[in-house]
Design an enzyme around this catalytic site. Sequence first.
Site, PDB file in Angstrom:
ATOM      1  N   ARG A  17      23.827  37.680  43.264  1.00 49.48           N
ATOM      2  CA  ARG A  17      24.884  38.705  43.228  1.00 49.48           C
ATOM      3  C   ARG A  17      25.962  38.478  44.294  1.00 49.48           C
ATOM      4  NH1 ARG A  17      20.495  42.316  42.021  1.00 49.48           N
ATOM      5  NH2 ARG A  17      20.476  42.635  39.775  1.00 49.48           N
TER       6      ARG A  17
ATOM      7  N   LYS B  71      40.440  34.267  41.260  1.00 51.00           N
ATOM      8  CA  LYS B  71      40.045  34.176  39.850  1.00 51.00           C
ATOM      9  C   LYS B  71      39.043  33.046  39.718  1.00 51.00           C
ATOM     10  CE  LYS B  71      43.943  35.950  37.195  1.00 51.00           C
ATOM     11  NZ  LYS B  71      45.052  35.598  36.273  1.00 51.00           N
TER      12      LYS B  71
ATOM     13  N   GLU C 108      52.978  24.037  38.594  1.00 52.01           N
ATOM     14  CA  GLU C 108      52.507  25.364  39.041  1.00 52.01           C
ATOM     15  C   GLU C 108      53.350  25.879  40.205  1.00 52.01           C
ATOM     16  OE1 GLU C 108      50.617  27.623  37.948  1.00 52.01           O
ATOM     17  OE2 GLU C 108      49.204  26.709  36.575  1.00 52.01           O
TER      18      GLU C 108
ATOM     19  N   LYS D 195      52.306  33.751  45.714  1.00 53.40           N
ATOM     20  CA  LYS D 195      51.040  34.174  45.113  1.00 53.40           C
ATOM     21  C   LYS D 195      50.340  35.227  45.978  1.00 53.40           C
ATOM     22  CE  LYS D 195      47.074  32.917  42.575  1.00 53.40           C
ATOM     23  NZ  LYS D 195      46.438  31.976  41.697  1.00 53.40           N
TER      24      LYS D 195
ATOM     25  N   GLU E 168      44.587  42.074  38.425  1.00 60.38           N
ATOM     26  CA  GLU E 168      45.545  41.932  37.326  1.00 60.38           C
ATOM     27  C   GLU E 168      45.583  43.160  36.414  1.00 60.38           C
ATOM     28  OE1 GLU E 168      46.075  37.866  35.969  1.00 60.38           O
ATOM     29  OE2 GLU E 168      46.583  38.622  33.987  1.00 60.38           O
TER      30      GLU E 168
ATOM     31  N   ARG F 292      50.172  41.176  38.543  1.00 64.61           N
ATOM     32  CA  ARG F 292      49.663  39.811  38.711  1.00 64.61           C
ATOM     33  C   ARG F 292      49.902  38.940  37.473  1.00 64.61           C
ATOM     34  NH1 ARG F 292      44.134  37.537  41.497  1.00 64.61           N
ATOM     35  NH2 ARG F 292      44.467  35.366  40.874  1.00 64.61           N
TER      36      ARG F 292
ATOM     37  N   ASN G 127      51.314  34.210  35.366  1.00 61.36           N
ATOM     38  CA  ASN G 127      51.008  33.438  34.155  1.00 61.36           C
ATOM     39  C   ASN G 127      52.282  32.994  33.440  1.00 61.36           C
ATOM     40  OD1 ASN G 127      48.168  33.545  34.293  1.00 61.36           O
ATOM     41  ND2 ASN G 127      48.266  35.690  33.690  1.00 61.36           N
TER      42      ASN G 127
ATOM     43  N   HIS H 102      52.200  30.282  30.796  1.00 60.25           N
ATOM     44  CA  HIS H 102      50.798  30.026  30.469  1.00 60.25           C
ATOM     45  C   HIS H 102      50.386  30.493  29.079  1.00 60.25           C
ATOM     46  CE1 HIS H 102      50.625  28.992  34.654  1.00 60.25           C
ATOM     47  NE2 HIS H 102      49.317  28.783  34.634  1.00 60.25           N
TER      48      HIS H 102
ATOM     49  N   HIS I 191      48.551  27.447  27.957  1.00 59.64           N
ATOM     50  CA  HIS I 191      47.099  27.354  27.779  1.00 59.64           C
ATOM     51  C   HIS I 191      46.756  26.863  26.376  1.00 59.64           C
ATOM     52  CE1 HIS I 191      45.353  30.158  31.127  1.00 59.64           C
ATOM     53  NE2 HIS I 191      45.436  28.901  31.509  1.00 59.64           N
TER      54      HIS I 191
ATOM     55  N   HIS J 226      46.831  20.559  32.598  1.00 61.53           N
ATOM     56  CA  HIS J 226      47.282  21.940  32.799  1.00 61.53           C
ATOM     57  C   HIS J 226      48.763  21.983  33.206  1.00 61.53           C
ATOM     58  CE1 HIS J 226      46.898  26.180  33.589  1.00 61.53           C
ATOM     59  NE2 HIS J 226      47.395  26.015  34.795  1.00 61.53           N
TER      60      HIS J 226
HETATM   61  N1  GLY Z   1      46.933  31.503  37.980  1.00 60.86           N
HETATM   62  C1  GLY Z   1      47.360  32.843  37.853  1.00 60.86           C
HETATM   63  C2  GLY Z   1      46.631  33.802  38.743  1.00 60.86           C
HETATM   64  O1  GLY Z   1      45.902  33.394  39.609  1.00 60.86           O
HETATM   65  O2  GLY Z   1      46.767  34.981  38.575  1.00 60.86           O
END
Ligand code: GLY
Length: 344
Positions: free
Chosen positions: A113, A135, A176, A212, A222, A226, A230, A233, A237, A247
């Site tokens: 956990r 993330k 990015e 960021k 998010e 947030r 993206n 993306h 993606h 990517h």
């Molecule tokens: N790569 C987008 C984020 O971390 O929210």
Amino acid sequence: MEPLVVAGATTVVIGREVLEAPSLLGTANPPLVAVIASPAVAAIADRVVQGLGERPVGRIAVPDGEAAKTLETVDATVRALNALAMTRDGLIIAVGGGSTTDLAGFVAATYLRGVQVHYVVTTLVGAVDAAIGGKTGVNVGAKNLVGAFRHPARVVIDLGVLEGLPPALLRDGAAEALKAGFVGDPELVALYERDGLAADLGTVVRRALTVKADVVGRDFTETGERAILNYGHTVGHAVEIVAGISHGEAVAVGMVAAAEASRLVTGFSDRRRHDAVIARLGLEVSAPPVDAARVESMMSLDKKRDRSGLRMVLLEAIGRPRVTGVDAATVRSALAAVGIRRQQ
Ligand code: GLY
């Protein structure tokens, strides 16, 4: 360079010769460290193990790149941690790019956990985006569909390691970083327009991470803002999976598609500038030949979708993003802008 702190949770060390105990560990004093790395970065993992000195260390090998991001690899990694008798006061250090840190971060978030994790980032994509912000996750049917939000306690970025990267990996990360510029730092876009891939990496990493860190500090899980990270993306993606390109290559194409959607929805017409700076970085502005129906079907799994349909990050200006619903005609035009068209 002063460490950067993300959301009060992650200390980011950016510098040279930072692969030794004080930089790697910070205030942590774990009885055991599990170093997770793919064979592709074994030499850097060796330096990390050496940098930890006499501390008990176990090593766990995972597949390189996206191949690591599976539930099977999670299972194998957990079993390897069991074999090392990892305890809750232990530390996982993941050495690698975004795929390794996504996998190891997910394992660290769920094993017992939650076990503390540090990342030693070896790619520019990881340094400017993937490894920062908590993330974590693996791919199940579509990208990153199973995961958890959990900050690493520490991220170590050795600029000497990044400077040794091959141009393809620098281009990938530049896509990015450019995304961070488009959504939050016009000067970063200007830096890339001026210097292309020769832009100073320390400056690029710090500027992209500052964008960021600000966003993640306000919206970690998010629930809203947030999603702007993206940008590029939604299409990116889908193209990444369907075309099997990297990517960063896919995000570059996705940003061109998003620029076209922006023109149609917000009226901000920046397609020419997008094309020029992306080309300056040596990236393509169109997708390779792909099945448009498969791309659209993959886009329908995008995590930003809601009950009313697909949502995309669009620009009202450089540095002024907005997340908004897009209709089917806008999606078709955005895809057509990067050469993805359904056969009539
Ligand atoms: N790569 C987008 C984020 O971390 O929210």
